[in-house]
Design an enzyme around this catalytic site. Structure first.
Site, short mmCIF file in Angstrom:
data_model
loop_
_atom_site.label_atom_id
_atom_site.label_comp_id
_atom_site.label_asym_id
_atom_site.label_seq_id
_atom_site.Cartn_x
_atom_site.Cartn_y
_atom_site.Cartn_z
N THR A 191 0.85 -1.19 0.00
CA THR A 191 0.00 0.00 0.00
C THR A 191 0.88 1.24 0.00
O THR A 191 0.98 1.94 -0.98
CB THR A 191 -0.99 0.07 1.17
OG1 THR A 191 -1.93 -1.00 1.09
CG2 THR A 191 -1.80 1.37 1.09
N TRP B 7 0.50 -9.94 2.94
CA TRP B 7 0.10 -9.17 1.76
C TRP B 7 0.83 -9.71 0.53
O TRP B 7 0.25 -9.83 -0.53
CB TRP B 7 0.39 -7.70 1.96
CG TRP B 7 -0.70 -6.92 2.61
CD1 TRP B 7 -1.48 -5.96 2.03
CD2 TRP B 7 -1.16 -7.03 3.97
NE1 TRP B 7 -2.39 -5.47 2.95
CE2 TRP B 7 -2.21 -6.10 4.14
CE3 TRP B 7 -0.79 -7.82 5.07
CZ2 TRP B 7 -2.89 -5.94 5.35
CZ3 TRP B 7 -1.46 -7.66 6.27
CH2 TRP B 7 -2.49 -6.73 6.40
N ASN C 104 -4.15 -11.29 2.33
CA ASN C 104 -4.98 -10.10 2.41
C ASN C 104 -5.66 -9.80 1.08
O ASN C 104 -5.00 -9.57 0.06
CB ASN C 104 -4.12 -8.91 2.83
CG ASN C 104 -4.93 -7.63 2.96
OD1 ASN C 104 -5.67 -7.45 3.92
ND2 ASN C 104 -4.79 -6.75 1.98
N GLU C 105 -6.99 -9.78 1.09
CA GLU C 105 -7.81 -9.34 -0.04
C GLU C 105 -7.39 -9.99 -1.36
O GLU C 105 -7.40 -9.36 -2.41
CB GLU C 105 -7.77 -7.82 -0.16
CG GLU C 105 -8.37 -7.12 1.05
CD GLU C 105 -8.36 -5.61 0.94
OE1 GLU C 105 -7.77 -5.09 -0.02
OE2 GLU C 105 -8.96 -4.94 1.80
N GLU D 299 -10.53 -5.66 8.60
CA GLU D 299 -9.94 -4.35 8.34
C GLU D 299 -11.05 -3.36 8.01
O GLU D 299 -11.91 -3.66 7.18
CB GLU D 299 -8.95 -4.40 7.19
CG GLU D 299 -8.29 -3.07 6.87
CD GLU D 299 -7.41 -3.13 5.63
OE1 GLU D 299 -7.61 -2.29 4.73
OE2 GLU D 299 -6.54 -4.03 5.57
#
Length: 983
Positions: A108, A150, A190-191, A277
């Protein structure tokens, strides 16, 4: 949940409830009918025997390099920040902390280091998450700690969902054990979806090696909802493996968090439901949404735990998503930090209920006034608390709590009024209530959070930073790396992609150097791709008259970059600014835009550097003069006005190893003398309020925080012009205005056509400067002959081309005093071709896009209008109507303003990674009158996003029309169109 109403059983005894009014409802009068001075009264039954799900706490996610700069903070400020986050009875008292398990890839706002870069090495000391978890655990031994990935190393055999990854995670847990850190839960990816069988195998490995660690899944985006719950029901083995079901943003993404959601299937799992989150949002925007979410996650969705990203916004302000945290700490050189209201929003829940307390289903509900209330009871039943938030109330109200099966202890009341700017109104002890007849009545006002409790131990921390926000990192700046432990990150250096750390120097140099360690592409979360592996350092607010010196050494063929005046970086894209690239194939100086990451070559040459040898590279910037030096040899000196401010970046070609040493930043000229922002105030013709987690008030243009911004009202009826006016506080002699655009990677609202007006009295204004600015993130300057004024007004004018945004934005404005160095507006350098160097020679001369206008036969919708194809911004584009309603052919026509001898058209497809609209079959026509058109060329283009060309014999024309007869998904799109003019 249905509101339960009862008659009041008695009166209320009040002790020093400062700043609030209290009313007892007379016996025999129905609560729903009771009003005093027009205020509504409601009664909520709070039943101690209605215990529901177990409260797991409110926590945070440290990931995406969000905590990077906190590690470098001086004491005592660093400990003060940690106390506000973790210390019980002091601030947010975080009950859960999830950290990123680093993978050396941008996740990010930067990249976090891996503990295993190869299958054969483990380094448990890398990174700062171990340190953060230790600090959290020391302050709150009961905090729940967890890890989530991530990205991951590229050496995994079988990719992410592999046994290699399970072994990798077990080694991470071994590292945690070495640090005396107790890990409570682990996740997946993550995602990025999930593999059910991998989770079953991961659970078996945990049962064997770490049986006390729980497994949570699946950290999905809101797009997928609670699909993990459906799969847990359908696949019994998967359901048994997962201990906690979670998803991201079930209360909305960076919204007001007015409503939270789960499914009946999720609620029937008989397992905890968590928010894996939720965004904490900006320092001045997140408190009210978080208070809503903390209550409504249980009332609406039976969710018992919430984590926000991030606990602390501690990354450079010119990197994506800055100012997203419960607190802000972006200034390690000074120690300044901003506590923020979100800390107290969290405190109203976490300081009044510990994990293990139970929600009371009778007593947790939405009130008819618009307020919400949750009630919780301790495991022993000796204490209980209620939290009431009133952010959707329209008028004052009064709530009677009818207590059943609860101890009749005296109640402490704490409140926060978020409608004021006074910190004294945050988390204050408001008084004491003594139940009489089994009830108490509390009057509540809009914009508040109230906590009512029988417990004790609450407190409000009062530490303050000993510095101010305007203190900059001083120049000269130098880092020799000699004091950095090998394997560790240097002070103030923050990796964007790749892995930079201190290491023994190679190439016949002694001592410690800074090495890019990554040798193969990792498994990426953001799909960074082959961008330069980069690290940033310095103050984003640096005025750009400085030189960057760095000793460099390549360990293998490739290149290194030294960059300056970096205005920003967004979502894994390369850093903006000026960069000199030196490698085994030669050198190049180029300028890179922040928003579109477009590179414009300024100079290049064949001089190269060899492998395993040290060289000094210097990027010197003095006003509009940009110089490149290699080993004391000047390679180039060019004039360019594109970039003006920002910090420094070091980069390496992917995925190569290289070293840096003795990095220095030295001034090349005196900095302009700016009017102090302490004396300023700002106002605007219009302002936008809350949007996607930020606020947009005029005060942001003078807060010395590059990541905040003013925006005029979104799409106001009057459109442009819009203006922001700065009051200097007194009449001063001034000579220029600096305009820093927004730095979030979005070009919407960037001011292009501008005017600057001055006034001594705030009534009569005189225009002193005007012109056009480019729509990019670099700082702009408007200058005028020195004169006296108190008010400076920047006007975003309508460009009259139908392509200007309906809004105006500004990140920071600076006003330059007449004393000190002159700051005149340098005429822009001759425009450089926006086309690649290998463009056909017919494109040596281009018609200026500023002289063009565009129309189209078909338009999808705003903002995909025709003029986006000639706006100079590769991130915007024209798009034809959807195939279902307006199939091809479709055309876009360029009016060149006058007859010209034209000989080519350059077409750039959309650059956002979506192939829809790539024109694959085309015709080009020209016209002198806009009525009669003649075809000059046609053909086919490849279905990809690379630059395309069409050429023909020079022809006189004012209008050039591109017609798409075929395109990807039967639609057409164009990011940029350029017309070649014959010499």
């Amino acid at each position: 949940m249905q509101l339960q109403r009862r008659r009041a059983a008695g009166t209320v005894a009040i002790a020093a409830l400062a700043g609030s009014w209290m009313v007892a409802i007379p016996p025999g009068q129905a609560a729903e009918d009771a009003t005093v001075d027009g205020a509504q009264h409601e009664t909520v039954v709070v039943d101690g025997d209605s215990a529901g799900r177990t409260f797991d706490g409110l926590g945070a996610v440290s990931a995406g390099a969000s905590s990077r700069l906190l590690y470098d903070y001086p004491e005592p400020e660093r400990s003060q920040i940690l106390d506000y986050l973790f210390e019980p009875g002091y601030g947010a008292e975080l009950e859960i902390l999830k950290v990123e398990i680093g993978g050396d890839t941008n996740s990010t706002s930067g990249a976090e280091p891996s503990h295993m870069r190869t299958p054969d090495e483990i380094d448990c000391g890398r990174g700062y998450e171990w340190w953060l978890m230790r600090e959290a655990q020391e302050r709150n031994p009961d905090i729940k700690l967890g890890g989530l990935q991530w990205g991951a190393p590229g050496w995994f055999d079988g990719g992410f969902w592999s046994q290699d990854n399970i072994d990798y995670l077990l080694n991470w847990l071994d590292c945690a054990e070495q640090h005396d850190i107790d890990i409570d839960f682990m996740g997946g990816w993550n995602e990025a979806g999930y593999d059910q069988e991998w989770f079953v195998e991961w659970d078996a490995a945990l049962d064997e090696h770490y049986p006390d660690v729980q497994l949570t899944a699946a950290d999905d985006t809101p797009y997928w909802g609670w699909r993990v719950a459906d799969d847990m029901v359908e696949n019994a083995d998967f359901g048994d493996a997962v201990d906690i079901a979670n998803m991201h943003s079930p209360c909305g993404w960076r919204s007001t968090y007015a409503e939270c959601s789960s499914t009946q299937t999720a609620r029937s799992l008989d397992k905890p439901l968590w928010i894996g989150e939720q965004s904490s949002m900006a320092h001045d925007a997140g408190a009210a949404p978080l208070a809503r979410g903390a209550n409504r996650m249980y009332i609406d969705a039976a969710i018992t735990g919430m984590m926000v990203w991030s606990p602390i916004s501690a990354w450079y302000s010119n990197i994506t998503m800055a100012d997203t945290g419960l607190m802000v700490a972006e200034w390690p050189w000074s120690g300044f930090y901003d506590v923020g209201d979100s800390i107290w929003s969290y405190a109203h829940t976490n300081q009044f209920a510990d994990p293990g307390w139970r929600y009371l289903d009778t007593g947790s509900e939405r009130l008819e006034s618009g307020a919400t209330q949750v009630s919780l009871v301790s495991p022993s039943g000796d204490d209980w608390s209620a939290v009431i938030e009133t952010f959707d109330m329209d008028e004052p109200s009064s709530v009677t709590l009818q207590l059943e099966n609860l101890p009749g202890k005296q109640l402490q009341v704490w409140s926060s009024d978020l409608r004021t700017d006074d910190d004294a109104d945050r988390f204050r002890r408001a008084g004491v209530l003594t139940p009489e007849g089994g009830s108490v009545t509390l009057d509540v006002e809009p914009g508040h959070i109230y906590s009512v409790t029988t417990s004790d131990g609450q407190g409000k921390g009062d530490a303050q930073p000993g510095a101010s926000v305007d203190e900059r990192l001083s120049v000269p700046f130098q880092e020799t790396f000699e004091d950095v432990d090998h394997g560790r990150t240097a002070r103030y250096f923050s990796d964007l992609a790749g892995a930079f750390e201190a290491a023994p120097c190679d190439g016949d140099r002694d001592g410690t150097c800074y090495r890019q360690m990554l040798a193969e592409e990792p498994i990426s979360w953001t799909h960074v791709g082959e961008v330069p592996l980069s690290t940033m350092v310095g103050d984003p607010r640096w005025w750009g008259d400085y030189a960057v010196h760095a000793d460099v050494m390549l360990e293998e063929p490739g290149y290194v970059e030294v960059g300056g005046r970096v205005s920003g970086q967004s979502w894994g894209s390369p850093a903006s600014g000026y960069h000199v690239r030196v490698g085994t194939d030669g050198w190049e100086l180029f300028s890179r835009d922040h928003a579109g990451a477009a590179e414009v070559s300024l100079a290049s040459g064949d001089e190269s550097i060899e492998v395993d040898s040290w060289h000094e590279v210097i990027l010197r910037m003095d006003g509009d003069t940009i110089g490149v030096f290699l080993d004391d040899r000047r390679l180039a000196e060019v004039q360019d006005t594109t970039q003006r401010t920002g910090n420094v970046a070091l980069s390496v070609s992917a995925w190569d190893n290289a070293q840096f040493d003795d990095v220095r930043v030295v001034p090349t000229a005196g900095e302009p003398k700016f009017v102090s922002k302490d004396s300023m105030s700002a106002s605007a013709t219009s302002e936008h309020g809350f949007f996607q987690g930020w606020t947009y008030g005029a005060e942001h243009v003078i807060d010395d925080r590059p990541e905040t911004e003013w925006s005029s009202a979104f799409d106001p009826p009057e459109g442009l012009p819009q203006a922001v006016t700065v009051d200097l506080g007194s009449v001063q002699r001034i000579q220029a205005l600096t305009y820093q655009p927004r730095l979030d990677g979005n070009t919407n609202g960037m001011i292009r056509s501008y005017e600057v007006h001055l006034s001594a009295d705030g009534e009569t204004f005189e225009e002193v400067a005007s012109g056009m600015w480019s729509a990019d993130s670099s700082t702009k300057v408007a200058a005028w002959p020195k004169q006296r004024a108190r008010y400076v007004r920047l006007i975003a004018a309508d460009d009259d081309e139908g392509c200007g945004d309906a809004t105006a934005t500004a990140g920071e404005l600076g006003v330059v005093q007449a004393k000190g160095p002159d700051l005149t507006t340098t005429p822009p350098a001759p425009p450089r071709s926006p086309l690649p160097d290998d463009a056909p020679e017919e494109f040596d001369h281009l018609v200026s896009q500023a002289e063009m206008s565009a129309t189209a036969s078909s338009v999808h919708s705003d903002p995909y209008i025709p003029c986006r194809s000639v706006d100079g911004d590769t991130s915007t584009f024209w798009h034809s109507a959807p195939a279902a309603t307006g199939p091809l052919p479709a055309s876009v026509t360029l009016d060149l303003g006058q007859d010209r001898d034209v000989q080519g058209l350059a077409y750039l497809p959309r650059q956002d990674g979506n192939p829809n609209g790539n024109i694959t079959s085309y015709d080009v026509e020209v016209s002198t009158d806009g009525e009669q058109f003649t075809t000059v060329t046609g053909g086919d283009w490849a279905d990809d996003d690379t630059q395309k060309y069409a050429t023909w014999e020079p022809t006189s024309a004012r209008y050039v029309r591109l017609t798409a007869s075929a395109g990807h998904f039967d639609v057409a799109a164009a990011a940029e169109l350029h017309v070649a003019e014959a010499p």
